[in-house]
Design a protein around this motif. Structure first.
Motif, PDB file in Angstrom:
ATOM      1  N   ALA A  52      11.632  16.165  -1.214  1.00 55.31           N
ATOM      2  CA  ALA A  52      12.481  15.624  -0.152  1.00 55.31           C
ATOM      3  C   ALA A  52      11.734  14.553   0.640  1.00 55.31           C
ATOM      4  CB  ALA A  52      12.942  16.749   0.774  1.00 55.31           C
ATOM      5  N   ALA A  53      10.470  14.829   0.968  1.00 52.10           N
ATOM      6  CA  ALA A  53       9.663  13.850   1.702  1.00 52.10           C
ATOM      7  C   ALA A  53       9.467  12.584   0.887  1.00 52.10           C
ATOM      8  CB  ALA A  53       8.310  14.458   2.071  1.00 52.10           C
ATOM      9  N   GLN A  54       9.257  12.736  -0.421  1.00 57.69           N
ATOM     10  CA  GLN A  54       9.063  11.576  -1.295  1.00 57.69           C
ATOM     11  C   GLN A  54      10.296  10.670  -1.281  1.00 57.69           C
ATOM     12  OE1 GLN A  54       6.268  10.849  -2.737  1.00 57.69           O
ATOM     13  NE2 GLN A  54       6.597   9.673  -4.606  1.00 57.69           N
ATOM     14  N   LEU A  55      11.470  11.255  -1.394  1.00 55.93           N
ATOM     15  CA  LEU A  55      12.716  10.478  -1.366  1.00 55.93           C
ATOM     16  C   LEU A  55      12.887   9.769  -0.023  1.00 55.93           C
ATOM     17  CD1 LEU A  55      15.192  12.932  -3.160  1.00 55.93           C
ATOM     18  CD2 LEU A  55      14.304  10.756  -4.045  1.00 55.93           C
ATOM     19  N   GLN A  56      12.546  10.458   1.051  1.00 52.63           N
ATOM     20  CA  GLN A  56      12.662   9.848   2.377  1.00 52.63           C
ATOM     21  C   GLN A  56      11.665   8.713   2.555  1.00 52.63           C
ATOM     22  OE1 GLN A  56      12.272  13.318   4.859  1.00 52.63           O
ATOM     23  NE2 GLN A  56      14.180  14.183   4.072  1.00 52.63           N
ATOM     24  N   GLU A  98      10.702   6.770   0.153  1.00 53.60           N
ATOM     25  CA  GLU A  98      11.305   5.658  -0.590  1.00 53.60           C
ATOM     26  C   GLU A  98      12.361   4.954   0.253  1.00 53.60           C
ATOM     27  OE1 GLU A  98      12.758   7.400  -4.169  1.00 53.60           O
ATOM     28  OE2 GLU A  98      10.759   7.796  -4.999  1.00 53.60           O
ATOM     29  N   GLU A  99      13.133   5.718   0.999  1.00 52.41           N
ATOM     30  CA  GLU A  99      14.162   5.134   1.861  1.00 52.41           C
ATOM     31  C   GLU A  99      13.537   4.308   2.982  1.00 52.41           C
ATOM     32  OE1 GLU A  99      16.330   8.534   3.121  1.00 52.41           O
ATOM     33  OE2 GLU A  99      17.390   8.782   1.203  1.00 52.41           O
ATOM     34  N   THR A 139      17.644  -3.715   8.694  1.00 56.87           N
ATOM     35  CA  THR A 139      17.432  -4.200  10.047  1.00 56.87           C
ATOM     36  C   THR A 139      16.469  -3.257  10.765  1.00 56.87           C
ATOM     37  OG1 THR A 139      19.266  -2.862  10.900  1.00 56.87           O
ATOM     38  CG2 THR A 139      19.784  -5.093  10.111  1.00 56.87           C
ATOM     39  N   THR A 140      16.041  -3.679  11.941  1.00 52.56           N
ATOM     40  CA  THR A 140      15.172  -2.813  12.747  1.00 52.56           C
ATOM     41  C   THR A 140      15.856  -1.492  13.030  1.00 52.56           C
ATOM     42  OG1 THR A 140      14.101  -4.722  13.781  1.00 52.56           O
ATOM     43  CG2 THR A 140      13.948  -2.622  14.950  1.00 52.56           C
ATOM     44  N   GLU A 141      17.148  -1.541  13.278  1.00 53.25           N
ATOM     45  CA  GLU A 141      17.890  -0.317  13.571  1.00 53.25           C
ATOM     46  C   GLU A 141      17.924   0.608  12.351  1.00 53.25           C
ATOM     47  OE1 GLU A 141      19.533   2.584  15.511  1.00 53.25           O
ATOM     48  OE2 GLU A 141      18.880   0.722  16.470  1.00 53.25           O
ATOM     49  N   GLU A 142      18.039   0.041  11.149  1.00 53.11           N
ATOM     50  CA  GLU A 142      18.047   0.859   9.943  1.00 53.11           C
ATOM     51  C   GLU A 142      16.684   1.519   9.727  1.00 53.11           C
ATOM     52  OE1 GLU A 142      19.283   2.790   6.520  1.00 53.11           O
ATOM     53  OE2 GLU A 142      20.448   1.826   8.127  1.00 53.11           O
ATOM     54  N   ILE A 143      15.618   0.772   9.970  1.00 54.72           N
ATOM     55  CA  ILE A 143      14.278   1.347   9.841  1.00 54.72           C
ATOM     56  C   ILE A 143      14.100   2.485  10.840  1.00 54.72           C
ATOM     57  CG2 ILE A 143      11.795   0.886   9.945  1.00 54.72           C
ATOM     58  CD1 ILE A 143      12.497  -2.075   9.351  1.00 54.72           C
ATOM     59  N   ARG A 144      14.536   2.246  12.059  1.00 59.46           N
ATOM     60  CA  ARG A 144      14.453   3.283  13.092  1.00 59.46           C
ATOM     61  C   ARG A 144      15.217   4.532  12.664  1.00 59.46           C
ATOM     62  NH1 ARG A 144      16.442   0.472  16.867  1.00 59.46           N
ATOM     63  NH2 ARG A 144      14.484  -0.331  17.725  1.00 59.46           N
ATOM     64  N   LYS A 145      16.377   4.324  12.072  1.00 58.51           N
ATOM     65  CA  LYS A 145      17.221   5.449  11.655  1.00 58.51           C
ATOM     66  C   LYS A 145      16.544   6.295  10.575  1.00 58.51           C
ATOM     67  CE  LYS A 145      21.677   6.466   9.436  1.00 58.51           C
ATOM     68  NZ  LYS A 145      22.909   5.879   8.848  1.00 58.51           N
ATOM     69  N   VAL A 146      15.975   5.648   9.546  1.00 61.07           N
ATOM     70  CA  VAL A 146      15.392   6.421   8.443  1.00 61.07           C
ATOM     71  C   VAL A 146      14.104   7.130   8.875  1.00 61.07           C
ATOM     72  CG1 VAL A 146      16.476   5.084   6.612  1.00 61.07           C
ATOM     73  CG2 VAL A 146      14.239   4.368   7.479  1.00 61.07           C
ATOM     74  N   ILE A 147      13.341   6.488   9.756  1.00 63.11           N
ATOM     75  CA  ILE A 147      12.130   7.137  10.278  1.00 63.11           C
ATOM     76  C   ILE A 147      12.511   8.378  11.081  1.00 63.11           C
ATOM     77  CG2 ILE A 147      10.298   6.936  12.015  1.00 63.11           C
ATOM     78  CD1 ILE A 147       9.424   5.561   9.548  1.00 63.11           C
ATOM     79  N   ARG A 148      13.497   8.229  11.935  1.00 63.27           N
ATOM     80  CA  ARG A 148      13.931   9.363  12.768  1.00 63.27           C
ATOM     81  C   ARG A 148      14.447  10.512  11.899  1.00 63.27           C
ATOM     82  NH1 ARG A 148      15.203   9.896  18.083  1.00 63.27           N
ATOM     83  NH2 ARG A 148      15.071   7.640  18.445  1.00 63.27           N
ATOM     84  N   LEU A 149      15.273  10.186  10.905  1.00 63.73           N
ATOM     85  CA  LEU A 149      15.824  11.220  10.031  1.00 63.73           C
ATOM     86  C   LEU A 149      14.703  11.936   9.254  1.00 63.73           C
ATOM     87  CD1 LEU A 149      19.031   9.483   8.615  1.00 63.73           C
ATOM     88  CD2 LEU A 149      18.935  11.426  10.197  1.00 63.73           C
ATOM     89  N   HIS A 150      13.719  11.172   8.815  1.00 61.51           N
ATOM     90  CA  HIS A 150      12.605  11.754   8.063  1.00 61.51           C
ATOM     91  C   HIS A 150      11.820  12.740   8.928  1.00 61.51           C
ATOM     92  CE1 HIS A 150       9.114  12.325   5.627  1.00 61.51           C
ATOM     93  NE2 HIS A 150       8.343  11.551   6.370  1.00 61.51           N
ATOM     94  N   LEU A 151      11.458  12.331  10.125  1.00 66.42           N
ATOM     95  CA  LEU A 151      10.651  13.200  10.979  1.00 66.42           C
ATOM     96  C   LEU A 151      11.455  14.396  11.479  1.00 66.42           C
ATOM     97  CD1 LEU A 151       8.508  10.622  12.986  1.00 66.42           C
ATOM     98  CD2 LEU A 151       7.891  11.955  10.959  1.00 66.42           C
ATOM     99  N   GLU A 152      12.733  14.198  11.730  1.00 72.13           N
ATOM    100  CA  GLU A 152      13.568  15.331  12.149  1.00 72.13           C
ATOM    101  C   GLU A 152      13.714  16.348  11.024  1.00 72.13           C
ATOM    102  OE1 GLU A 152      17.173  13.561  13.529  1.00 72.13           O
ATOM    103  OE2 GLU A 152      16.360  13.092  15.522  1.00 72.13           O
ATOM    104  N   ASN A 180       0.824  -1.210   0.000  1.00 72.58           N
ATOM    105  CA  ASN A 180       0.000   0.000   0.000  1.00 72.58           C
ATOM    106  C   ASN A 180       0.862   1.264   0.000  1.00 72.58           C
ATOM    107  OD1 ASN A 180      -2.357  -1.497   0.013  1.00 72.58           O
ATOM    108  ND2 ASN A 180      -2.607  -1.408   2.237  1.00 72.58           N
ATOM    109  N   MET A 181       1.959   1.234   0.754  1.00 75.86           N
ATOM    110  CA  MET A 181       2.859   2.390   0.803  1.00 75.86           C
ATOM    111  C   MET A 181       3.516   2.613  -0.556  1.00 75.86           C
ATOM    112  SD  MET A 181       4.319   1.494   4.602  1.00 75.86           S
ATOM    113  CE  MET A 181       5.588   2.742   4.807  1.00 75.86           C
TER     114      MET A 181
END
Length: 228
Positions: free
Chosen positions: A182-186, A188-189, A198-211, A113-114
């Motif tokens: 910029a949001a669209q690219l994030q 995609e990431e 990994t879970t840590e990578e997902i956490r990292k990209v979510i945090r970077l996107h919201l920040e 869906n995403m």
């Protein structure tokens, strides 16, 4: 200001819905005083459902009542954005903690869906149709699909209420084409990390996107005199 007159069936809920739509779409300006008699006249209803609607909107933080002064539209300022983004991050990090326990089909369906949301939104972005992109609110749709992985409707409801502020920023005069891209690219990431990271990578990209979103919105607020 012209307001749509309300069908009298289910009057109280309809009054609330119309006023909420008008406020979050900023047909009222930040800190504008709201006249109950004027609203009742324009909507074609009595003052009672208007008062009830404003009470509900005050509980949601969209208006505020000052004793013996009146009711005012709440402006969004720097601290509001910080608080909202902190709460969004908390909720999305909670979903990440649930990813390992999530049913495989639930996770795969969310990713599908995403991806579909990104496909549709990319067509508008590619044509530089920012207003259409914002009207469809693909950003909200993307994040709600992510939130569904946690299978907690209460959390989704909280997230939706937090995202009311997005309607206020849904104007190309506030959200630029560059911000959308910029949001669209994030996004995609985020999908890439969900598929192979990994879970840590997902956490990292979510945090970077919201920040990143927070910093861009803070600049918008600064450029608009400290509030929107």
């Amino acid at each position: 200001m012209e307001l749509p007159r309300i069908d009298t069936s289910n009057l109280w809920d309809k009054t609330y819905s119309v006023l909420k739509h008008q406020i979050i779409r900023r047909h009222f300006t930040p800190n504008e005083k709201i006249s109950i008699p004027d609203l009742a006249f324009k909507l074609g209803v009595s003052r009672t459902p208007v008062r009830d609607a404003l009470n509900r909107l005050e509980m949601e933080g969209l208006v505020k009542t000052v004793s013996k002064v009146g009711t005012f539209v709440v402006a969004i300022n720097t601290q509001d954005i910080i608080d909202i983004m902190d709460t969004r991050l908390m909720l999305e990090l909670w979903v990440i903690e649930k990813l390992g326990q999530a049913d495989k089909d639930v996770r795969q369906n969310a990713i599908m869906n995403m991806e579909n949301i990104l496909l549709r939104s990319s067509q508008l972005i590619g044509a530089d149709q920012v207003d259409d992109y914002l009207s469809a609110d693909y950003n909200m749709a993307f994040h709600i699909e992510f939130m569904k992985i946690g299978q907690n409707q209460k959390h989704i409801d909280i997230y939706l209420r937090l995202m009311d502020y997005r309607y206020i920023t849904m104007k190309s005069s506030i959200v630029s084409s560059e911000m959308v891209r910029a949001a669209q690219l994030q996004h995609e990431e985020i999908i890439h990390a969900m598929k192979s990271g990994t879970t840590e990578e997902i956490r990292k990209v979510i945090r970077l996107h919201l920040e990143d979103s927070q910093q861009r919105l803070l600049k918008v607020i600064s450029d608009h005199g400290g509030m929107i």
